[in-house]
Enzyme design. Sequence first.
Site, mmCIF file in Angstrom:
data_model
loop_
_atom_site.group_PDB
_atom_site.id
_atom_site.type_symbol
_atom_site.label_atom_id
_atom_site.label_comp_id
_atom_site.label_asym_id
_atom_site.label_seq_id
_atom_site.Cartn_x
_atom_site.Cartn_y
_atom_site.Cartn_z
ATOM 1 N N GLY A 175 -5.560 90.339 -40.999
ATOM 2 C CA GLY A 175 -6.399 91.545 -41.811
ATOM 3 C C GLY A 175 -7.920 91.475 -41.571
ATOM 4 O O GLY A 175 -8.440 91.332 -40.593
ATOM 5 N N SER A 176 -8.576 91.654 -42.639
ATOM 6 C CA SER A 176 -10.049 91.984 -42.713
ATOM 7 C C SER A 176 -10.899 90.780 -41.974
ATOM 8 O O SER A 176 -12.155 90.982 -41.810
ATOM 9 C CB SER A 176 -10.470 92.460 -43.773
ATOM 10 O OG SER A 176 -10.054 93.654 -44.171
ATOM 11 N N VAL A 177 -10.384 89.484 -42.117
ATOM 12 C CA VAL A 177 -11.221 88.714 -41.549
ATOM 13 C C VAL A 177 -11.366 88.913 -40.157
ATOM 14 O O VAL A 177 -12.555 88.439 -39.545
ATOM 15 C CB VAL A 177 -10.493 86.956 -41.657
ATOM 16 C CG1 VAL A 177 -10.497 86.895 -43.028
ATOM 17 C CG2 VAL A 177 -9.266 87.398 -40.921
ATOM 18 N N PHE A 178 -10.953 89.778 -39.308
ATOM 19 C CA PHE A 178 -11.039 90.111 -38.231
ATOM 20 C C PHE A 178 -12.329 90.672 -38.018
ATOM 21 O O PHE A 178 -12.844 91.194 -36.957
ATOM 22 C CB PHE A 178 -9.901 90.959 -37.583
ATOM 23 C CG PHE A 178 -9.020 90.363 -36.632
ATOM 24 C CD1 PHE A 178 -9.134 90.418 -35.085
ATOM 25 C CD2 PHE A 178 -8.254 89.086 -36.841
ATOM 26 C CE1 PHE A 178 -8.546 89.923 -34.210
ATOM 27 C CE2 PHE A 178 -7.503 88.556 -35.774
ATOM 28 C CZ PHE A 178 -7.616 88.638 -34.322
ATOM 29 N N LYS A 179 -12.689 91.386 -38.950
ATOM 30 C CA LYS A 179 -14.041 92.092 -38.725
ATOM 31 C C LYS A 179 -15.202 91.431 -38.630
ATOM 32 O O LYS A 179 -16.345 91.871 -38.189
ATOM 33 C CB LYS A 179 -14.229 92.936 -40.318
ATOM 34 C CG LYS A 179 -13.126 94.088 -40.463
ATOM 35 C CD LYS A 179 -13.303 94.541 -41.939
ATOM 36 C CE LYS A 179 -12.071 95.574 -42.010
ATOM 37 N NZ LYS A 179 -11.937 95.952 -43.769
#
Length: 523
Positions: free
Chosen positions: A274-278
Site C-alpha cells: 500500500g501507501s508506504v510505496f509512495k
Amino acid sequence: PCVPSKALPATGPAREAIETGRTRLLITGAIICFAFGCIGLRLVDLSLLQPAEEPVTAQAAPSEQLETERADILDRNGVILATGLATASLYANPHRVIDPDDAARQLATVLPDVDVADLARRMKTDRSFIWLYRKLTPHQQWEVLRLGIPGLDFQREETRVYPQGHDLSHVLGFVDIDNHGIAGIEKAFDDRLRGDKEPLSLTIDVRLQHILDSALADSMKEFSAKGAAGVILDITSGDVLAMVSLPDFDPYRAGSATDAELRNRVTQDVYELGSVFKIFTTATALDTGITSLDSGYDATKPIRIAHFTIRDYHAKRRWLSVPEIFMYSSNIGAAKMAMDFGGEVQRDYLARFGLLAPSPIELPEVGAPMLPTVWRPINTMTIAFGHGIAVSPLAMASGVAAILNDGVYLAPTLLKREPGQIRPAGRRVVSKRTSLEMRQLMRLVVEHGTGKKADAVGYLVGGKTGTAEKEVAGSYRQHALISSFVGAFPINAPRYLILAMLDEPKGTKKTFNYATGGWVAAP
C-alpha cells in the site's frame, strides 16, 4: 601307614615332596595376589582416575558419522542464541538383549511416547547396533540405568539448545536429530557451524528482539490479526537489529509447527504494502526533477482508467501540493506523479531500491517479488501507491533505509562485522538532496498526517503509513487488510528504521473500528 609318634626324616623322598608342595602353594598364592592386585588397581583407575564418560563400544561404529560439536551462535553483544548441550542417546546390541519383549515393556515405563511393539521388533533384528531413543534427559538416562537391561548402552551426543526460545525461531531456524541445519541461520551457515568451532556472531540485539516481539504480539492480540511482522535496521550499516515474524514456533518442536508458523513473514512472504510505496514514488519524482516540493497535482476527482477507478481514502477534493499528497497519502496525486515520470523510470528506480529482486539477506527463506508481466500505464499508476506489486517487508525496509541514508543503498545483513573489517560499499540510489527532502516529508506525516500515533515523546520520528486490501483468489477483499508503518529516528540524522506490519487486523472501539496502518501499526 602313618606313624604319628615318629618325626619326619630330615631328608629323603617324603621331605622333598613336602618342600615341592609348599613351593607350588607359594607360587600359586603369589600369582593370585598379583592378579587381584591388578584388578584392584584397574578398579581404582576406572572409578577415580578416568573421566566419567560412557565408553563407546565397537558396536557403536555409526557414531563415527555423528557431529558431536556445533559452534555457538551469538548476538551482537555476545549473548548466546544457540549452543550445544551434551546428552546421551540409548542404543542396543540386539544380539545381547536376552528378552526383547520384556526389555521393551520396561523401557516404556521410563521413556515417553515409545511404542512397545516397535521397540521389541527392533531389538529382535539381526543387527549389532540400533538406536532406541535419541537425546535423553539426565533423569531419563538415570531411569534407564536403574532398569539394568543387558545389551543396552549410551552414546554421547549433542543437543542444540536455544536459550531465547520462540523469539528468534525464524532467524536461527533449527536442526534435525543429527544436528544438521534445516532452516534459518542454522541452514545457511551449516558448514561453517559444523566446521569452525569459533562462535558465529549476528547483528541481532536480543534486547531489541524481545521488545519488538512483545510489541507486535500485543498489537496482534489487540486487533485480532492473523499475523504480524517487524524489523529494526541500522540505517547506517544495513545491520538487522531485530526481526520478528508471528506466529512463530518452538525450535525444539519444529516438526509439529504449522506452515503458517514456519513461514518467515519478514523475508519469505511478499505483500502489496500500500501507501508506504509512495515513499519510492515521491523520491523518484523529486530525484528526476519531474516535480519539486513546491509543485502540486489536481486531486479533485477520482481517476478512471480502463475498468478501474483510483480514489483517495480521505479525499480532499482539491489541488494538493507534493507535501500534502504525501502527508494525506493521496492515491490520485501519487498516480499522476508516476505518470509524469513513466513506467520505464519507475522500474529503474524500484530496481535501484532493491525491490525487483529477492532480498540479499543471509537466510534461505527469501521470497521473490511479484511483478506485472507487462508494465502498462495502469500498472505504473497503481504501483505508485503500492498495489499491483508485492515485495517482502525486509526489501521494503531496506529500500526506505537507502533513501534516508543520504541516498545510499546498503544490503541488509545478519552477520556482525568484526572491528576493522571493511564494510561493503553501498550504491547511490538518489541524491543527498532528495534524501533530505524525503526526511522532511516523512517528519511531516508524523507531525500532521496519517502517522500521528507514531510521534513518540522525546524522539524526532518520521515515517509513512500503508494500508492495502489483500488479493484473494484474483480479487481484493475489502476488509482483509495489510496494515503497516515504516518509521525512522532521529529523522534529522536517521540511524534506526522500524517497520511494523499486521496481517488482517480488526478495528476496535478504541480505533473507531478503523484497522488502517495509522491506527494499528504506527503506535
